[in-house]
Design a protein around this motif. Structure first.
Motif, PDB file in Angstrom:
ATOM      1  N   LYS A   1      23.041  88.353   5.018  1.00  0.00           N
ATOM      2  CA  LYS A   1      21.662  88.464   4.551  1.00  0.00           C
ATOM      3  C   LYS A   1      20.862  87.209   4.892  1.00  0.00           C
ATOM      4  O   LYS A   1      19.719  87.286   5.371  1.00  0.00           O
ATOM      5  CB  LYS A   1      21.643  88.697   3.036  1.00  0.00           C
ATOM      6  N   VAL A   2      21.449  86.049   4.672  1.00  0.00           N
ATOM      7  CA  VAL A   2      20.731  84.789   4.862  1.00  0.00           C
ATOM      8  C   VAL A   2      20.520  84.481   6.344  1.00  0.00           C
ATOM      9  O   VAL A   2      19.430  84.037   6.747  1.00  0.00           O
ATOM     10  CB  VAL A   2      21.486  83.632   4.177  1.00  0.00           C
ATOM     11  N   PHE A   3      21.538  84.718   7.182  1.00  0.00           N
ATOM     12  CA  PHE A   3      21.468  84.255   8.565  1.00  0.00           C
ATOM     13  C   PHE A   3      21.126  85.345   9.577  1.00  0.00           C
ATOM     14  O   PHE A   3      20.939  85.041  10.758  1.00  0.00           O
ATOM     15  CB  PHE A   3      22.791  83.593   8.965  1.00  0.00           C
ATOM     16  N   ASN A   4      21.029  86.599   9.121  1.00  0.00           N
ATOM     17  CA  ASN A   4      20.710  87.675  10.057  1.00  0.00           C
ATOM     18  C   ASN A   4      19.372  87.400  10.743  1.00  0.00           C
ATOM     19  O   ASN A   4      18.353  87.151  10.109  1.00  0.00           O
ATOM     20  CB  ASN A   4      20.642  89.012   9.311  1.00  0.00           C
ATOM     21  N   ARG A   5      19.389  87.434  12.070  1.00  0.00           N
ATOM     22  CA  ARG A   5      18.228  87.218  12.931  1.00  0.00           C
ATOM     23  C   ARG A   5      17.665  85.793  12.855  1.00  0.00           C
ATOM     24  O   ARG A   5      16.611  85.525  13.404  1.00  0.00           O
ATOM     25  CB  ARG A   5      17.136  88.248  12.639  1.00  0.00           C
ATOM     26  N   ARG A   6      18.383  84.897  12.186  1.00  0.00           N
ATOM     27  CA  ARG A   6      18.027  83.477  12.228  1.00  0.00           C
ATOM     28  C   ARG A   6      18.912  82.710  13.212  1.00  0.00           C
ATOM     29  O   ARG A   6      18.512  81.671  13.717  1.00  0.00           O
ATOM     30  CB  ARG A   6      18.139  82.856  10.834  1.00  0.00           C
ATOM     31  N   ILE A   7      20.132  83.220  13.395  1.00  0.00           N
ATOM     32  CA  ILE A   7      21.062  82.665  14.367  1.00  0.00           C
ATOM     33  C   ILE A   7      21.657  83.846  15.121  1.00  0.00           C
ATOM     34  O   ILE A   7      21.447  85.008  14.734  1.00  0.00           O
ATOM     35  CB  ILE A   7      22.181  81.832  13.681  1.00  0.00           C
ATOM     36  N   PRO A   8      22.374  83.609  16.233  1.00  0.00           N
ATOM     37  CA  PRO A   8      22.995  84.747  16.919  1.00  0.00           C
ATOM     38  C   PRO A   8      23.898  85.546  15.980  1.00  0.00           C
ATOM     39  O   PRO A   8      24.434  85.026  15.000  1.00  0.00           O
ATOM     40  CB  PRO A   8      23.805  84.068  18.035  1.00  0.00           C
TER      41      PRO A   8
END
Length: 297
Positions: free
Chosen positions: A106-113
């Motif tokens: 939830k936190v990193f989805n679409r923020r990092i690969p």
């Protein structure tokens, strides 16, 4: 939106919508996977791999939205500045609950690969998700007991070879490789059995981290060091869906991988000692951070 519903209605509805979301995303994912198998051309494989990741990220986005609508969980997140989707990361984190995985997604989805996890080989049989993980190039690892390895020492190298093959695939696309460095979920019983020197953590297993860094070479330059804490205590996935996980606190920091931390972990005793000292220092800092995160926000 649905948080005020009685739990007897809210929980089954949330589970139903997560299932519907999963089916609606997994079916097209399987269709594009079939195209990739039937037409194993490099251009087709590259295009289909990008589409598969887009489908998976869409699935995670909808799941995150559902959690927001159905649960009162408060999210306190720090350290997202400076992250990007075009840099490879080795993500290391403490591990307390199955909730850790959807929390990280939830936190990193679409923020990092898109994050890939190393999974137990048995999980390939999970309905819908097992084949989906396989289609998304998640590496499946066989876990061997100490007794099995002592009886057949060659088993020690099987997971290493599987890791190396996975990393060869990952070198061709932007990727975040997820590693729960303790190797298992934290419990007080495991903590006591290990006689862990950390208050909130199990001992880290440095070998897996070192091997991924070595296998990825210069295509990975930074670690994303993630710390997760649950002020009300870690719960199960059902606790999360039922709204009993009241708060998730997450801290991330982007750390460069020093040149001195690249080497032959198995064959160089001096490097192995140096690398373990580096990971242990990170774990000491993480232990102190968890203690602070469990205090008042």
């Amino acid at each position: 939106m649905f948080v005020s519903l009685p739990a007897i209605l809210r929980v089954p509805l949330a589970c139903l919508l997560v299932l519907v979301n999963t089916v609606c995303h997994v079916l097209p994912l399987f269709a594009f996977t079939l195209v990739r198998i039937v037409l194993p051309l490099p251009a087709v494989r590259r295009a289909s791999a990008a589409i598969l990741v887009h489908i998976a990220e869409s699935w995670l986005t909808v799941n995150g939205w559902l959690f927001d609508q159905f649960t009162p969980t408060r999210w306190s997140v720090e350290g997202l500045d400076g992250l990007g989707r075009h840099e490879n990361f080795l993500v290391i984190s403490n591990h307390q609950s199955w909730v850790d995985i959807p929390a990280l997604q939830k936190v990193f989805n679409r923020r990092i690969p898109f994050m890939r996890f190393f999974l137990k080989s048995e999980l390939i049989w999970v309905p819908l998700l097992g084949p989906a993980w396989w289609a998304l190039d998640f590496p499946f690892m066989k876990r061997h007991s100490r007794q099995q390895i002592e009886a057949r020492p060659e088993l020690r190298h099987q997971d290493r070879e599987a890791t190396r093959r996975a990393c060869e695939t990952f070198r061709r696309v932007p990727v975040s490789i997820m590693n729960f460095t303790e190797g298992t979920r934290f419990t007080p019983a495991k903590h006591d059995a290990q006689q862990s020197p950390y208050r909130h953590l199990l001992k880290p297993k440095a070998g897996g981290v070192a091997f991924v860094i070595d296998a990825m070479g210069d295509t990975i330059t930074h670690i994303l060091d993630v710390t997760i804490a649950y002020p009300g205590g870690p719960g199960t996935m059902m606790d999360m869906i039922a709204g009993r996980v009241r708060e998730v606190r997450l801290h991330a920091r982007r750390l460069p991988i020093p040149d001195a931390m690249r080497g032959d972990y198995d064959g160089d005793a001096a490097f192995r000692e140096r690398f373990q000292a580096w990971i242990n220092q990170l774990w000491m800092e993480k232990d102190a951070r968890i203690a602070a995160m469990l205090g008042p926000a």
